[in-house]
Design a protein around this motif. Structure first.
Motif, PDB file in Angstrom:
ATOM      1  N   ALA A  34     -24.278 -11.891  11.148  1.00  0.00           N
ATOM      2  CA  ALA A  34     -25.050 -10.642  11.094  1.00  0.00           C
ATOM      3  C   ALA A  34     -25.095 -10.106   9.664  1.00  0.00           C
ATOM      4  CB  ALA A  34     -24.440  -9.609  12.027  1.00  0.00           C
ATOM      5  N   ALA A  35     -23.961 -10.189   8.957  1.00  0.00           N
ATOM      6  CA  ALA A  35     -23.910  -9.733   7.564  1.00  0.00           C
ATOM      7  C   ALA A  35     -24.786 -10.611   6.684  1.00  0.00           C
ATOM      8  CB  ALA A  35     -22.474  -9.733   7.058  1.00  0.00           C
ATOM      9  N   ALA A  36     -24.781 -11.931   6.956  1.00  0.00           N
ATOM     10  CA  ALA A  36     -25.622 -12.856   6.188  1.00  0.00           C
ATOM     11  C   ALA A  36     -27.101 -12.534   6.388  1.00  0.00           C
ATOM     12  CB  ALA A  36     -25.335 -14.292   6.614  1.00  0.00           C
ATOM     13  N   ASN A  37     -27.489 -12.240   7.609  1.00  0.00           N
ATOM     14  CA  ASN A  37     -28.890 -11.926   7.896  1.00  0.00           C
ATOM     15  C   ASN A  37     -29.302 -10.589   7.282  1.00  0.00           C
ATOM     16  OD1 ASN A  37     -29.141 -14.313   9.294  1.00  0.00           O
ATOM     17  ND2 ASN A  37     -28.857 -13.394  11.303  1.00  0.00           N
ATOM     18  N   ASN A  38     -28.387  -9.630   7.285  1.00  0.00           N
ATOM     19  CA  ASN A  38     -28.683  -8.344   6.637  1.00  0.00           C
ATOM     20  C   ASN A  38     -28.863  -8.526   5.130  1.00  0.00           C
ATOM     21  OD1 ASN A  38     -28.640  -6.796   8.975  1.00  0.00           O
ATOM     22  ND2 ASN A  38     -26.449  -6.403   8.842  1.00  0.00           N
ATOM     23  N   MET A  39     -28.038  -9.408   4.545  1.00  0.00           N
ATOM     24  CA  MET A  39     -28.181  -9.691   3.116  1.00  0.00           C
ATOM     25  C   MET A  39     -29.559 -10.287   2.831  1.00  0.00           C
ATOM     26  SD  MET A  39     -26.073 -12.391   0.714  1.00  0.00           S
ATOM     27  CE  MET A  39     -26.989 -13.803   1.382  1.00  0.00           C
ATOM     28  N   LEU A  40     -29.988 -11.227   3.673  1.00  0.00           N
ATOM     29  CA  LEU A  40     -31.298 -11.853   3.485  1.00  0.00           C
ATOM     30  C   LEU A  40     -32.415 -10.825   3.622  1.00  0.00           C
ATOM     31  CD1 LEU A  40     -33.068 -14.336   3.077  1.00  0.00           C
ATOM     32  CD2 LEU A  40     -32.901 -14.776   5.548  1.00  0.00           C
ATOM     33  N   LYS A  41     -32.284  -9.921   4.571  1.00  0.00           N
ATOM     34  CA  LYS A  41     -33.303  -8.880   4.773  1.00  0.00           C
ATOM     35  C   LYS A  41     -33.464  -8.024   3.523  1.00  0.00           C
ATOM     36  CE  LYS A  41     -34.342  -4.859   7.673  1.00  0.00           C
ATOM     37  NZ  LYS A  41     -33.879  -4.016   8.828  1.00  0.00           N
ATOM     38  N   VAL A  42     -32.337  -7.623   2.925  1.00  0.00           N
ATOM     39  CA  VAL A  42     -32.396  -6.799   1.724  1.00  0.00           C
ATOM     40  C   VAL A  42     -32.925  -7.605   0.539  1.00  0.00           C
ATOM     41  CG1 VAL A  42     -31.001  -5.505   0.064  1.00  0.00           C
ATOM     42  CG2 VAL A  42     -30.577  -5.243   2.514  1.00  0.00           C
ATOM     43  N   LEU A  43     -32.487  -8.857   0.427  1.00  0.00           N
ATOM     44  CA  LEU A  43     -32.966  -9.709  -0.656  1.00  0.00           C
ATOM     45  C   LEU A  43     -34.482  -9.872  -0.602  1.00  0.00           C
ATOM     46  CD1 LEU A  43     -30.336 -12.589  -0.999  1.00  0.00           C
ATOM     47  CD2 LEU A  43     -30.833 -10.768  -2.630  1.00  0.00           C
ATOM     48  N   ARG A  44     -35.030  -9.977   0.587  1.00  0.00           N
ATOM     49  CA  ARG A  44     -36.482 -10.114   0.711  1.00  0.00           C
ATOM     50  C   ARG A  44     -37.201  -8.901   0.133  1.00  0.00           C
ATOM     51  NH1 ARG A  44     -36.519 -12.856   6.761  1.00  0.00           N
ATOM     52  NH2 ARG A  44     -36.498 -15.024   6.025  1.00  0.00           N
ATOM     53  N   ALA A  45     -36.681  -7.719   0.412  1.00  0.00           N
ATOM     54  CA  ALA A  45     -37.292  -6.502  -0.123  1.00  0.00           C
ATOM     55  C   ALA A  45     -37.161  -6.450  -1.644  1.00  0.00           C
ATOM     56  CB  ALA A  45     -36.642  -5.275   0.507  1.00  0.00           C
ATOM     57  N   VAL A  46     -35.969  -6.790  -2.149  1.00  0.00           N
ATOM     58  CA  VAL A  46     -35.733  -6.736  -3.590  1.00  0.00           C
ATOM     59  C   VAL A  46     -36.558  -7.792  -4.318  1.00  0.00           C
ATOM     60  CG1 VAL A  46     -33.996  -6.943  -5.402  1.00  0.00           C
ATOM     61  CG2 VAL A  46     -33.422  -5.780  -3.274  1.00  0.00           C
ATOM     62  N   MET A  47     -36.664  -8.985  -3.739  1.00  0.00           N
ATOM     63  CA  MET A  47     -37.393 -10.063  -4.405  1.00  0.00           C
ATOM     64  C   MET A  47     -38.910  -9.834  -4.388  1.00  0.00           C
ATOM     65  SD  MET A  47     -35.280 -11.855  -5.848  1.00  0.00           S
ATOM     66  CE  MET A  47     -33.487 -11.789  -5.842  1.00  0.00           C
ATOM     67  N   ARG A  48     -39.413  -9.148  -3.381  1.00  0.00           N
ATOM     68  CA  ARG A  48     -40.828  -8.763  -3.413  1.00  0.00           C
ATOM     69  C   ARG A  48     -41.071  -7.844  -4.609  1.00  0.00           C
ATOM     70  NH1 ARG A  48     -40.357  -8.408   2.330  1.00  0.00           N
ATOM     71  NH2 ARG A  48     -39.973  -6.164   2.169  1.00  0.00           N
ATOM     72  N   PHE A  49     -40.145  -6.925  -4.819  1.00  0.00           N
ATOM     73  CA  PHE A  49     -40.219  -6.035  -5.975  1.00  0.00           C
ATOM     74  C   PHE A  49     -40.121  -6.842  -7.267  1.00  0.00           C
ATOM     75  CE2 PHE A  49     -37.717  -3.864  -9.242  1.00  0.00           C
ATOM     76  CZ  PHE A  49     -38.519  -2.773  -9.518  1.00  0.00           C
ATOM     77  N   ALA A  50     -39.216  -7.836  -7.295  1.00  0.00           N
ATOM     78  CA  ALA A  50     -39.020  -8.655  -8.498  1.00  0.00           C
ATOM     79  C   ALA A  50     -40.294  -9.393  -8.888  1.00  0.00           C
ATOM     80  CB  ALA A  50     -37.875  -9.649  -8.265  1.00  0.00           C
ATOM     81  N   VAL A  51     -40.999  -9.933  -7.905  1.00  0.00           N
ATOM     82  CA  VAL A  51     -42.250 -10.647  -8.181  1.00  0.00           C
ATOM     83  C   VAL A  51     -43.326  -9.667  -8.669  1.00  0.00           C
ATOM     84  CG1 VAL A  51     -44.121 -11.996  -7.148  1.00  0.00           C
ATOM     85  CG2 VAL A  51     -41.745 -12.517  -6.562  1.00  0.00           C
ATOM     86  N   ASP A  52     -43.419  -8.517  -8.017  1.00  0.00           N
ATOM     87  CA  ASP A  52     -44.420  -7.511  -8.399  1.00  0.00           C
ATOM     88  C   ASP A  52     -44.218  -7.018  -9.829  1.00  0.00           C
ATOM     89  OD1 ASP A  52     -45.597  -7.670  -5.940  1.00  0.00           O
ATOM     90  OD2 ASP A  52     -44.627  -5.877  -5.126  1.00  0.00           O
TER      91      ASP A  52
END
Length: 336
Positions: free
Chosen positions: A126-144
């Motif tokens: 569950a912690a691993a999946n939460n980390m991935l969820k947050v990373l997706r949001a941050v990495m979308r920002f990183a690309v933008d």
């Protein structure tokens, strides 16, 4: 002298000349010798007050690193536009990620790296999946914003696991708590607010006297922003009438202060433990309330009007379980 605008003060320098100073937390300081109220003075003030805020920690990180990405993300509209509770959750998760990998360059981060990081967290999926969820949001920002050319979270899948989540209180457990904590106690009021409003613990702990009026309960849910307007259950009315409310908040600590998020959950859990229910939690009462509504024959949309759920998936699970139990009873009665 006309009234000064916010964040402005003045002093006289060593030559006796009046200098105006703009000071605001997290904003660059600015000064001028323009005459107060003049066109030049107001132009200076507009430029100072509209300056870009200083991003805390920006000078202490390597450019292009995951640390630098975190500093930029926390000061962005993407992050500041999130609800406060979501901000705390995201920041806690990404700060832990930065503690481990913060010095690494963002541009070098690939999907294989993230999969490997998640594999190391296989014991806590569950912690691993939460980390991935947050990373997706941050990495979308990183690309933008040009930190990365491609999103390394694309194609990375969540870890599969089965979890029943929080335990839903049974009727026997509800009765045991009520026997331990009679009407009139603060523990019983907290319990009744959770059970008879079916709201999240974060919303219940912040309820005020203004939300309980005209026989109804009004809640603007913190997590979703959904407005819930429900009638007061008779048991909740009795519990409210028996408890003298001396503060704006319906539930407070012994010191008369509002509960913190963690403090409220611990308070309910300790009360349940003293009733012989160490496995019961505040969120489990929300699930018990949804189960009761399903058992009473309420439709999915009727239940959602009470709980404020915006997705059918979670609520349908309660109605399916109740329907399955009813069908099993009918089937066994036919061969009894």
């Amino acid at each position: 002298m006309k009234k000064k605008p916010a964040h402005v003060s003045y002093y006289r320098d060593v030559r006796g000349k009046v200098r105006w100073r703009f000071r605001r937390v997290r904003f660059p300081e600015s000064q001028t010798t323009e005459a107060f109220g003049s066109e030049g003075w107001w132009a200076w003030y507009a430029a100072a007050s509209n300056a870009q805020p200083i991003v805390i920690g920006a000078s202490r990180v390597k450019p292009g690193s995951i640390h630098a990405l975190g500093v930029a993300y926390y000061g962005s509209g993407d992050f500041l536009g999130l609800k406060p509770n979501t901000q705390r959750t995201y920041k806690g998760i990404f700060d832990r990620y930065r503690d481990k990998y913060g010095d690494n360059p963002v541009a070098m981060l690939e999907a294989r790296h993230i999969r490997g990081q998640m594999d190391k967290m296989a014991a806590t999926p569950a912690a691993a999946n939460n980390m991935l969820k947050v990373l997706r949001a941050v990495m979308r920002f990183a690309v933008d914003r040009g930190f990365a050319r491609a999103d390394p979270t694309v194609g990375v899948r969540m870890l599969r696991y089965r979890s029943e989540g929080f335990h839903a209180w049974t009727e026997h457990e509800i009765e045991a708590f009520e026997l331990k904590w009679p009407i009139g106690t603060s523990e019983r009021l907290g319990f009744d607010l959770l059970l008879y409003t079916a709201q999240r613990s974060g919303d219940v702990r912040q309820m005020t006297v203004h939300q309980i009026r005209d026989g109804r309960v009004l809640v603007r849910q913190e997590k979703t922003g959904q407005l819930v307007d429900i009638p007061q259950h008779p048991n909740l009315q009795a519990s409210l009438a028996a408890r003298k409310i001396e503060h704006l908040a319906l539930l407070t600590t012994k010191q008369g202060k509002p509960f913190t998020e963690k403090g409220f959950g611990n308070w309910v859990s300790k009360a349940a433990e003293r009733a012989g229910l160490p496995h019961c939690s505040a969120h489990g009462l929300r699930k018990a309330a949804a189960r009761r509504l399903a058992e009473a024959g309420c439709t999915v949309h009727e239940i959602m009007s009470i709980t404020g759920h915006q997705s059918l998936k979670e609520v349908e699970r309660y109605t399916r379980e109740v329907a399955r139990r009813g069908l099993a009873d009918t089937a066994m009665n036919r061969i009894a």
